[in-house]
Scaffold this active site. Structure first.
Site, PDB file in Angstrom:
ATOM      1  N   HIS A 355       0.798  -1.238   0.000  1.00  0.00           N
ATOM      2  CA  HIS A 355       0.000   0.000   0.000  1.00  0.00           C
ATOM      3  C   HIS A 355       0.823   1.277   0.000  1.00  0.00           C
ATOM      4  O   HIS A 355       0.257   2.365   0.140  1.00  0.00           O
ATOM      5  CB  HIS A 355      -0.917   0.051   1.214  1.00  0.00           C
ATOM      6  CG  HIS A 355      -1.980  -0.981   1.218  1.00  0.00           C
ATOM      7  ND1 HIS A 355      -3.242  -0.758   0.704  1.00  0.00           N
ATOM      8  CD2 HIS A 355      -1.970  -2.246   1.655  1.00  0.00           C
ATOM      9  CE1 HIS A 355      -3.975  -1.850   0.848  1.00  0.00           C
ATOM     10  NE2 HIS A 355      -3.217  -2.780   1.428  1.00  0.00           N
ATOM     11  N   LYS A 543      -8.450  13.893   4.760  1.00  0.00           N
ATOM     12  CA  LYS A 543      -7.574  12.719   4.698  1.00  0.00           C
ATOM     13  C   LYS A 543      -6.555  12.860   5.822  1.00  0.00           C
ATOM     14  O   LYS A 543      -6.515  13.910   6.478  1.00  0.00           O
ATOM     15  CB  LYS A 543      -6.864  12.633   3.344  1.00  0.00           C
ATOM     16  CG  LYS A 543      -6.195  13.953   2.916  1.00  0.00           C
ATOM     17  CD  LYS A 543      -5.568  13.878   1.535  1.00  0.00           C
ATOM     18  CE  LYS A 543      -6.531  13.949   0.387  1.00  0.00           C
ATOM     19  NZ  LYS A 543      -6.655  12.774  -0.408  1.00  0.00           N
ATOM     20  N   ARG A 544      -5.704  11.826   6.046  1.00  0.00           N
ATOM     21  CA  ARG A 544      -4.661  11.980   7.050  1.00  0.00           C
ATOM     22  C   ARG A 544      -3.759  13.155   6.679  1.00  0.00           C
ATOM     23  O   ARG A 544      -3.608  13.483   5.493  1.00  0.00           O
ATOM     24  CB  ARG A 544      -3.830  10.701   7.141  1.00  0.00           C
ATOM     25  CG  ARG A 544      -4.487   9.614   7.951  1.00  0.00           C
ATOM     26  CD  ARG A 544      -4.782  10.022   9.374  1.00  0.00           C
ATOM     27  NE  ARG A 544      -3.575  10.075  10.172  1.00  0.00           N
ATOM     28  CZ  ARG A 544      -3.209   9.149  11.041  1.00  0.00           C
ATOM     29  NH1 ARG A 544      -3.977   8.081  11.252  1.00  0.00           N
ATOM     30  NH2 ARG A 544      -2.094   9.272  11.743  1.00  0.00           N
ATOM     31  N   LYS A 549       0.743  14.581   1.070  1.00  0.00           N
ATOM     32  CA  LYS A 549      -0.639  14.858   0.648  1.00  0.00           C
ATOM     33  C   LYS A 549      -0.858  16.354   0.395  1.00  0.00           C
ATOM     34  O   LYS A 549      -1.850  16.767  -0.181  1.00  0.00           O
ATOM     35  CB  LYS A 549      -1.634  14.337   1.687  1.00  0.00           C
ATOM     36  CG  LYS A 549      -1.601  12.805   1.812  1.00  0.00           C
ATOM     37  CD  LYS A 549      -2.600  12.295   2.838  1.00  0.00           C
ATOM     38  CE  LYS A 549      -2.479  10.810   3.134  1.00  0.00           C
ATOM     39  NZ  LYS A 549      -3.138   9.950   2.132  1.00  0.00           N
ATOM     40  N   THR A 651      -8.528   6.638  -1.930  1.00  0.00           N
ATOM     41  CA  THR A 651      -9.876   6.089  -2.072  1.00  0.00           C
ATOM     42  C   THR A 651     -10.900   7.189  -1.812  1.00  0.00           C
ATOM     43  O   THR A 651     -12.028   7.118  -2.303  1.00  0.00           O
ATOM     44  CB  THR A 651     -10.118   4.909  -1.102  1.00  0.00           C
ATOM     45  OG1 THR A 651      -9.568   5.243   0.177  1.00  0.00           O
ATOM     46  CG2 THR A 651      -9.468   3.639  -1.605  1.00  0.00           C
ATOM     47  N   LYS A 655     -14.691   8.352  -3.558  1.00  0.00           N
ATOM     48  CA  LYS A 655     -15.926   8.651  -2.817  1.00  0.00           C
ATOM     49  C   LYS A 655     -16.511   9.996  -3.265  1.00  0.00           C
ATOM     50  O   LYS A 655     -17.725  10.140  -3.437  1.00  0.00           O
ATOM     51  CB  LYS A 655     -15.653   8.665  -1.306  1.00  0.00           C
ATOM     52  CG  LYS A 655     -15.262   7.288  -0.771  1.00  0.00           C
ATOM     53  CD  LYS A 655     -14.621   7.338   0.622  1.00  0.00           C
ATOM     54  CE  LYS A 655     -13.901   6.017   0.895  1.00  0.00           C
ATOM     55  NZ  LYS A 655     -12.934   6.112   2.006  1.00  0.00           N
TER      56      LYS A 655
HETATM   57  C1  26V Z   1       1.729   2.028   8.107  1.00  0.00           C
HETATM   58  C2  26V Z   1       2.165   1.926   9.390  1.00  0.00           C
HETATM   59  C3  26V Z   1       3.605   1.850   9.634  1.00  0.00           C
HETATM   60  C4  26V Z   1       3.865   1.185  10.925  1.00  0.00           C
HETATM   61  C5  26V Z   1       3.062   1.784  12.039  1.00  0.00           C
HETATM   62  C6  26V Z   1       1.586   1.734  11.808  1.00  0.00           C
HETATM   63  C7  26V Z   1       1.206   1.890  10.406  1.00  0.00           C
HETATM   64  C8  26V Z   1      -0.116   1.973  10.118  1.00  0.00           C
HETATM   65  C9  26V Z   1      -0.532   2.081   8.836  1.00  0.00           C
HETATM   66  C10 26V Z   1       0.390   2.096   7.838  1.00  0.00           C
HETATM   67  C11 26V Z   1      -0.131   2.074   6.484  1.00  0.00           C
HETATM   68  C12 26V Z   1       0.256   3.152   5.616  1.00  0.00           C
HETATM   69  C13 26V Z   1      -0.118   2.714   4.279  1.00  0.00           C
HETATM   70  C14 26V Z   1      -1.474   3.200   3.856  1.00  0.00           C
HETATM   71  O1  26V Z   1      -2.413   3.446   4.580  1.00  0.00           O
HETATM   72  N1  26V Z   1      -1.546   3.327   2.580  1.00  0.00           N
HETATM   73  C15 26V Z   1      -2.714   3.830   1.922  1.00  0.00           C
HETATM   74  O2  26V Z   1      -3.459   2.712   1.466  1.00  0.00           O
HETATM   75  C16 26V Z   1      -4.633   3.104   0.791  1.00  0.00           C
HETATM   76  C17 26V Z   1      -5.383   1.846   0.456  1.00  0.00           C
HETATM   77  O3  26V Z   1      -4.666   1.091  -0.459  1.00  0.00           O
HETATM   78  C18 26V Z   1      -4.273   3.919  -0.441  1.00  0.00           C
HETATM   79  O4  26V Z   1      -5.463   4.337  -1.050  1.00  0.00           O
HETATM   80  C19 26V Z   1      -3.445   5.132  -0.052  1.00  0.00           C
HETATM   81  O5  26V Z   1      -3.009   5.806  -1.209  1.00  0.00           O
HETATM   82  C20 26V Z   1      -2.254   4.684   0.754  1.00  0.00           C
HETATM   83  O6  26V Z   1      -1.540   5.807   1.261  1.00  0.00           O
END
Ligand code: 26V
Length: 813
Positions: A355, A543-544, A549, A651, A655
Site C-alpha cells: 500500500h 484525509k490523514r 498529501k 480512495t 468517494k
Molecule cells: C503504516 C504503518 C507503519 C507502521 C506503524 C503503523 C502503520 C499503520 C498504517 C500504515 C499504512 C500506511 C499505508 C497506507 O495506509 N496506505 C494507503 O493505502 C490506501 C489503500 O490502499 C491507499 O489508497 C493510499 O493511497 C495509501 O496511502
C-alpha cells in the site's frame, strides 16, 4: 421475528419493555439504539448460521483477509440497508416518534484503523459478503481505536477513543474458540526418530479470545465473519497463582502486560517505528488467526497438502507478514512436514498487497527483537533467508550485491516486505501507476526475479455506504432515472451519461447538492460557530495529514487568495468555503504545525469583513468515517493534490467522484485512472507528473529557492509564515514549515506546483460560474464512478488471486 412494519413496531416495543423495562414514552435515544441493534443482530443471526452451515456442507474455499486495521465506522445503517429493511425500519420508528438518522448517531464509530488501508479493508468486507464470497476479516479488537482529535487553540490534542464504553451490540464473544499464543522462551533442538525436533521452553502464554462481528451482505442473506482478537491472561497462569503474596503481584503485572497487547491501535500511519508492543500485536494476530483457521480446516478431514485449495490467506500490507513463518512453523513442527513440502503449501496459500512506496513506512524489525520475542519463528525466517540467498547466488554467483540488496535479513534487520514477497504467490499494488512504480523502481529486483507474482488491483469503495447510505436523495434520483440495476451492477451508472446535459436532471442534481450543503453548513455552524454560505464552492480536503498529501499547498493557495481579495475587495470572485479534516500522527510535529496553520488562517479569514463574503475556512475536528459520510455528499470540489508518485491509490478521490464532486488533482494514484475515464473535460489536472518527480529525486536539479526568488506570490505567502503579520507572531510560530520548504528544499514540490495549482483553481472558478457546464461534469463523474466500486475490485481479487467463485447455493430463510 418481524416481516413488515407493523410486526417490527410490535416486536420493537415489546423488546423495550422486555429487555430494559421501559415503555416507549420513557425510552431514550440510547435505549432505542440498543434495542434496535440487538434486534437486527438477532435478525441477521439466522443468515449468519446458515451461511456458516453452508460453507461446511459445501467445503467451500475460504479467504481470510488479515489486517491490523478495519476502519468499519458505524454498522446500524449499513446493516439495515444490506438486510433490505432500511425503509421499513425508518418508517416504523418514525411512526413510533423516532428519527432513524438521530438514532444512528448513538453508535460509536469503530475507529479500528488509521486511514486508507483500514477503510479499504472495511469496504472489501462489505463487498465480499455482498458478492457472496466466502471471505472473512481477521483483526485485533483494540480497546482504544484511533485517538479522538480535539482542536484547542488551533492545535491538535489527542484523547483516548474508548469506543467500547457503551458496549458493542454487534460483537459476540466466543470464549470457547480461544487459542493460546506464545512469546519469548528458548528453543530446545534435538534429533529424535530420524528428524529434528524443535521445542520452545519457558515461553509466556497469552490467551487470544475472539469476538465475532457479522458482516452482512447486500440482498442475499449472505453473512460472513469479522473475527477480532482480544488478549487475556490464560487460565493456566491464573490457576498457577500460588497463595504467596509475591506471586499475586507478579500475576497482576503479567496480566497488565498481556492485556496491553490489544489495548490500542498505533496511530503512526505511514511512519514505521520498531516498537516491541507493535511486533507483539502483529504476531498475536497472525498466530491466533492462523490457529483458528487451521482448526476449522482440520474438521474437513483433508490432508494438509490440500490447504491451498481450501484456504487463501491475504496480508494487508506487511503488517501480518509473520503469517508466513508461523504457517511454516505449524506445518513443520506440529504437522511434521518436510521443509520443502511446508514451503510449497505456504507459498501457494499466502498473497500480499503493498500500500505504499514511502521508504519511511517500510517495516524493518531489529533482528534481536524478533529473535528474543519469537525464537522459533526467527529460526524459520533465517532459514527462508538462507535458502532464498543461495538460490540468488546459484543463479548469478558473481552478483553478491544483488543478494545483499534482496536478502530478508540485512543490517541487523528483518525486512518484512522482502519476506512478504518471497513467501507469497501474489504481490499486488493498489492502482495502475503504483503497481508500475513497484515493478520498475521500488521492487524492481523482485519483479525481475518473480515477474509472474506481480499484478495490479486498483482499489475501490463500497457504493452502498458511500452513495446509497451517505447520500439517500442522490440514490433516489439515480434509481428513478435509470432504474435499480446499478445497485448490483455499479457500472450501470454509465447510463447517467445520457442525462448529463438534460437541464431537468441537472436541476435535480443541483437541488440535492444544495440540500447536502445546507446540512453540512448547519453542522459547521454548530461545531465551529462559523456561518458558511451554501452557495459558495465547497472545496474539501479530508484525509490523514502528511507532507506528501500537501495540505500545505492548499493553505498557501488560501493565503494567496486572501491577499488578492484584500488588495482588490471589489474583485469578482466566486465565493468559496475551504473545508479541512485531518488527523496527524501524535509525534509528527510538522504535520501538527500545518493543522495549527490551517486554524490560524481560518481564524483570520473568517473574522475579516473585507474578505468574508468571498471566502471562509473551516477545520472540522475528529475526521472519521461517520464525519466523512456527512462531508463528502456536500462537496463540490475534491482536493487530491499529492506529490505525484507518492499516493499509492487514494480512495477518498473515488468517494467524492461518486457523490458528484469534481476533482482537482495531480496525476497520482487512482487519479490517473479516474482521468482515463473522465478526460480533461471532467477533471482538473495540474502539476508535475510522477516521472518528473521521480527523476528529480534520482538526479536532483530542483531548487525551491529559485522559485521563491522568481515568483513574488510565493515570496509573499511564505514570508507570511514567519514575519509578524496576520498569520504569524511569536506564539504562532511557523518557522519549521518555512524551513522545510526553503532550507530543506521542499521535499514534496509544493512550490514547484504552486503556479499551476493557482491557475487551475482559477479554471475551477470559471467553470463553476457556468452552472450547466459544472452540473454536466458532476453528472459525468457520478456516471463513471461505477468502475471504482469495490465489488468490481473484489471480483478481480477473487478470480485472479484467490481463485474463488461466489457461493450462490445458499440455504434461504
Ligand atoms: C503504516 C504503518 C507503519 C507502521 C506503524 C503503523 C502503520 C499503520 C498504517 C500504515 C499504512 C500506511 C499505508 C497506507 O495506509 N496506505 C494507503 O493505502 C490506501 C489503500 O490502499 C491507499 O489508497 C493510499 O493511497 C495509501 O496511502
Amino acid at each position: 421475528m418481524f416481516t413488515d412494519k407493523d410486526s417490527f413496531k410490535k416486536v420493537f416495543s415489546e423488546s423495550l419493555i422486555g429487555e430494559l423495562g421501559r415503555p416507549l414514552e420513557e425510552a431514550t435515544g440510547a435505549d432505542v439504539y440498543k434495542i434496535l441493534s440487538g434486534l437486527i443482530r438477532e435478525y441477521a443471526g439466522k443468515d449468519w448460521a446458515a451461511t456458516n452451515q453452508n460453507y461446511k456442507l459445501q467445503q467451500e474455499k475460504q479467504v481470510y483477509y488479515f489486517s491490523m486495521e478495519f476502519l468499519i465506522g458505524r454498522l446500524l445503517g449499513s446493516n439495515l440497508l444490506n438486510l433490505g429493511i432500511l425503509d421499513m425500519v425508518r418508517e416504523g420508528l418514525s411512526e413510533l416518534g423516532w428519527n432513524l438518522e438521530e438514532i444512528e448517531e448513538q453508535e460509536s464509530d469503530a475507529g479500528l484503523g488509521n486511514g486508507g488501508l483500514g477503510r479499504l479493508a472495511a469496504c472489501f468486507l462489505d463487498s465480499l459478503a455482498s458478492r457472496q464470497y466466502a471471505g472473512h476479516g481477521c483483526g485485533i479488537r483494540y480497546k482504544y481505536g484511533l485517538f479522538e482529535q480535539k482542536i484547542i487553540d488551533g492545535d491538535q490534542v489527542e484523547l483516548p477513543d474508548y469506543w467500547l464504553q457503551k458496549g458493542n451490540e454487534w460483537e459476540v464473544r466466543r470464549a470457547d474458540k480461544s487459542v493460546e499464543v506464545r512469546f519469548w522462551g528458548r528453543v530446545d533442538t534435538r534429533y529424535e526418530e530420524g528428524r529434528w525436533v524443535f521445542e520452545t521452553q519457558d515461553y509466556e502464554a497469552v490467551s487470544a479470545v475472539p469476538y465475532d462481528v457479522p458482516v452482512i451482505g447486500y440482498g442475499h442473506h449472505h453473512v460472513n465473519t469479522l473475527r477480532l482478537w482480544s488478549a487475556e491472561s490464560t487460565m493456566i497462569t491464573r490457576k498457577n497463582v500460588a497463595s504467596k503474596h509475591d506471586d499475586y503481584y507478579k500475576f497482576l503485572s503479567y496480566n497488565r502486560s498481556v492485556e496491553s497487547i490489544s489495548e490500542f491501535l498505533y496511530p503512526d500511519d505511514s511512519q514505521y517505528e520498531g516498537k516491541l508492543l507493535r511486533l507483539k500485536q502483529q504476531y498475536f494476530l497472525c498466530s491466533a488467526g492462523l490457529q483458528s483457521i487451521l482448526r476449522t480446516f482440520e474438521k474437513l478431514g483433508l490432508p494438509y497438502t490440500s490447504l491451498p485449495d481450501k484456504i487463501a490467506l491475504h496480508i494487508n500490507d506487511t503488517h501480518p507478514t509473520l503469517l508466513i513463518p508461523e504457517l511454516m512453523r505449524i506445518l513443520i513442527d506440529e504437522q511434521q512436514m518436510s521443509w520443502d513440502e511446508a514451503w510449497d503449501i505456504t507459498n501457494r496459500t499466502v498473497s500480499y498487497t503493498n500500500h505504499t512506496t514511502l521508504s519511511e513506512a517500510l517495516e524493518k524489525w531489529p533482528t534481536s527483537m524478533v529473535k528474543d520475542l519469537l525464537p522459533r519463528v526467527f529460526m524459520i525466517i533465517e532459514e527462508i533467508d538462507r535458502r532464498f540467498c543461495s538460490l540468488l547466488l546459484a543463479e548469478d554467483p558473481s552478483n553478491t550485491d544483488r543478494v545483499s540488496h534482496m536478502a530478508i535479513l540485512g543490517n541487523d534487520q528483518v525486512r518484512m516486505a522482502h519476506l512478504a514477497i518471497v513467501g507469497s504467490y501474489s504481490v499486488n499494488g493498489v492502482a495502475a501507476l503504483h503497481t508500475e512504480i513497484l515493478k520498475k523502481r521500488e521492487m524492481k529486483s523482485f519483479y525481475d526475479q518473480f515477474p509472474e507474482r506481480f499484478n495490479n488491483k486498483t482499489n475501490g469503495i463500497t457504493h452502498r455506504r458511500w452513495l446509497i447510505h451517505a447520500n439517500p436523495k442522490l440514490k433516489q434520483l439515480i434509481s428513478s432515472t435509470i432504474g435499480d440495476k446499478w445497485i448490483t451492477e455499479p457500472t450501470d451508472l454509465l447510463r447517467l451519461q445520457d442525462y448529463a446535459s438534460d437541464s431537468g436532471f441537472q436541476t435535480q442534481i443541483h437541488q440535492i447538492k444544495q440540500h447536502n450543503k445546507i446540512n453540512l453548513a448547519a453542522y459547521i455552524e454548530e461545531k465551529n460557530g462559523v456561518k458558511v454560505d451554501p452557495n459558495s464552492i465547497f472545496d474539501v480536503q479530508v484525509k490523514r495529514l502528511h507532507g506528501y498529501k500537501r495540505q500545505l499547498l492548499n493553505v498557501l493557495h488560501i493565503i494567496h487568495l486572501y491577499h488578492e481579495i484584500r488588495e482588490n475587495p471589489s474583485m469578482d470572485r466566486v465565493p468559496r468555503t475551504f473545508i479541512f479534516g485531518a488527523k496527524a500522527a501524535p509525534s509528527y510535529y510538522l504535520a501538527k504545525r500545518v493543522i495549527k496553520l490551517i486554524n490560524v488562517v481560518a481564524d483570520v479569514v473568517n473574522n475579516d469583513p473585507l474578505v468574508n463574503d468571498k471566502m471562509k475556512v473551516v477545520f472540522l475536528e475528529n475526521y472519521s468515517v461517520s464525519l466523512a459520510e456527512k462531508i463528502i455528499p456536500a462537496a463540490d470540489l475534491s482536493e487530491q493534490i499529492s506529490t505525484a508518485s507518492k499516493e499509492a491509490s487514494g480512495t477518498g478521490n473515488m468517494k467524492f467522484m461518486m457523490n458528484g464532486a469534481l476533482t482537482i488533482g495531480t496525476m497520482d494514484g487512482a487519479n490517473v485512472e479516474m482521468h482515463e475515464s473522465l478526460g480533461d473535460d471532467n477533471m482538473f489536472i495540474f502539476g508535475l507528473r510522477s516521472d518528473e518527480v521521480l527523476d528529480y529525486y534520482q538526479h536532483g536539479g530542483y531548487d525551491a529557492r529559485a522559485i521563491y526568488h522568481q515568483d513574488p506570490r510565493v515570496q509573499r505567502v511564505l514570508e507570511d509564515l514567519v514575519q509578524e503579520g496576520p498569520f504569524s507572531s511569536a506564539h504562532r510560530d511557523f518557522a519549521l514549515i518555512y524551513d522545510s520548504i526553503l532550507n530543506h528544499n521542499d521535499e514534496y514540490f509544493v512550490l514547484k506546483d504552486f503556479d499551476s495549482y493557482v491557475s487551475t483553481q482559477l479554471q475551477v472558478e470559471q467553470t463553476y460560474l457556468d452552472r450547466a457546464a459544472w452540473l454536466n461534469k458532476s453528472i459525468m463523474n457520478i456516471a463513471h464512478a461505477g468502475r471504482f466500486a469495490s465489488d468490481f475490485t473484489i471480483d478481480q481479487y477473487a478470480s485472479e488471486i484467490w481463485r474463488i467463485r461466489p457461493v450462490h447455493e445458499l440455504i434461504m430463510k
